[in-house]
Design an enzyme around this catalytic site. Sequence first.
Site, PDB file in Angstrom:
ATOM      1  N   ASP A 173       0.842  -1.229  -0.032  1.00  0.00           N
ATOM      2  CA  ASP A 173      -0.017   0.000  -0.064  1.00  0.00           C
ATOM      3  C   ASP A 173       0.849   1.272   0.113  1.00  0.00           C
ATOM      4  O   ASP A 173       1.720   1.316   0.915  1.00  0.00           O
ATOM      5  CB  ASP A 173      -0.908   0.170   1.273  1.00  0.00           C
ATOM      6  CG  ASP A 173      -1.813   0.961   1.112  1.00  0.00           C
ATOM      7  OD1 ASP A 173      -2.447   1.636   0.245  1.00  0.00           O
ATOM      8  OD2 ASP A 173      -3.001   1.026   2.058  1.00  0.00           O
ATOM      9  N   ASP A 231      -3.025   2.242  -6.000  1.00  0.00           N
ATOM     10  CA  ASP A 231      -1.647   2.522  -4.916  1.00  0.00           C
ATOM     11  C   ASP A 231      -1.677   1.036  -3.940  1.00  0.00           C
ATOM     12  O   ASP A 231      -1.176   1.224  -2.896  1.00  0.00           O
ATOM     13  CB  ASP A 231      -1.800   3.724  -4.060  1.00  0.00           C
ATOM     14  CG  ASP A 231      -3.307   3.694  -3.141  1.00  0.00           C
ATOM     15  OD1 ASP A 231      -4.050   3.160  -3.691  1.00  0.00           O
ATOM     16  OD2 ASP A 231      -3.211   4.451  -2.184  1.00  0.00           O
ATOM     17  N   GLU A 232      -2.579   0.340  -4.308  1.00  0.00           N
ATOM     18  CA  GLU A 232      -2.715  -1.011  -3.376  1.00  0.00           C
ATOM     19  C   GLU A 232      -2.793  -2.339  -4.312  1.00  0.00           C
ATOM     20  O   GLU A 232      -3.656  -2.350  -5.144  1.00  0.00           O
ATOM     21  CB  GLU A 232      -3.970  -0.880  -2.635  1.00  0.00           C
ATOM     22  CG  GLU A 232      -4.251  -1.922  -1.549  1.00  0.00           C
ATOM     23  CD  GLU A 232      -5.411  -1.659  -0.747  1.00  0.00           C
ATOM     24  OE1 GLU A 232      -5.479  -2.300   0.289  1.00  0.00           O
ATOM     25  OE2 GLU A 232      -5.886  -0.655  -1.231  1.00  0.00           O
TER      26      GLU A 232
END
Length: 456
Positions: free
Chosen positions: A11, A105-106
């Site tokens: 993350d 973003d993960e």
Amino acid sequence: MRTAPTILHLDMDAFYAAVEQASKPSLRGKPVVVGGLGPRGVVATASYEARVHGVHSAMAMAHARRLAPNAAYLIPRFELYRRVSERVMGILGELSPLVEPLSLDEAFVDLEAGTAPGAPREVAERVRARIRAETGLTASVGLAGSKLLAKIASEQGKPDGLMVVEPGTERQLLDPMPVRVLPGVGPATGEHLRRAGIGTVGEVALAGESELVQLLGKAHGASIYAMALGLDSRPVVADRDAKSVSVEDTFDVDLTDRFRVRSELDRLADRCVRRLREAGRSGRTVVIKVRSYDFSTLTRSETLRAPTDDPGVVRETARRLLEAVDTANGVRLLGVGVTGLADFTQEDLFAQAAELEAEQVAEAAAVRAAEELAEREAADPAAPPAPAAEPARTVRWMPGQDVHHAELGAGWVQGSGVGRVTVRFERPTDAVPGRVRTFAVEDPALEAADPLPLVP
């Protein structure tokens, strides 16, 4: 459950805000808030410096400004975020063929399916170092034998940390945590469990499966109980392609006030768009779901002319759909979703809107010119035609927007108003903050520009 911590969850830390800080030397180490800047805007991401003041994602932007009046408030730059995300996902793809992106973003990575040398911890340390070197950003990583524990571990490691959940230590980590940490436990379920005297994951485990089933239903109760024991056999699924994005809330007390129903619908629409944008997608069809006091459920949908990720468009469409639904007897659940997903993003929508507006303005100007010419010819057929008026140039500069000046080069908008725009001229590779200059908003030497790469 695996016997080794081979599921990795990565993350990026405060992703949107971190990208803005990396690209703007003057904002490094300072509070930054990214999101909608209008009167009904919401926070997409806040830097850790802003979070100290209580600012967090999904907060109303007006509230954030009261908590952190000196923070930098910027519009999102999704083109740059997608570019950075592609670089990060490419790095993860070199570890394993099984990479499951959850948002820009993960992502989850199944290390067992890959051939990366070294123990899981060594692999995680290398990937974090490489992401920092190639993007200038930090990432937090969790390693565990399941997706549930890997995600919790990465959250515990934030910011810029690495946490490994070794086999046999799952309950030690989970038991003290609040029940909301478990997937599927939202505000309504959490409140229902709290009223039953269950506030932590350990208390869920102690309650037993039968009590959870009685409280939450067979499927939901059994799932929550298994999660509380740390049992999660969900596999990492590569190339997951969502067909829709949706959010919904169940209310403890049925909503009967029409204004409250509309307010909750607006909030859900904004949440839905945030998820849509995190996935780098847009959608063509807006859907609402309304469950009444008697559990009867209605869905209504409207298909738009083009894909959108504009919160205003989704919000207004959802409102129109709600007008056709009778909510007088009470609403138990509301939901908003977007289907027909595409890779179009808000920039595409703005371009389409600008083109349409330009066409409409040009058409209206042509009509007015024809009417004025006809009036002049009727009054004096011998009079020469009047010269066409130059169209007025309308420019709107937004904080955080990339610009380029003919003499001073690349910069970004700090703010604008009263016919002036303030620009800071700096590049991501600069070691010190750049200089600030102010111009007329219609200065011909100043123009919008594409984002510069974070790392050359």
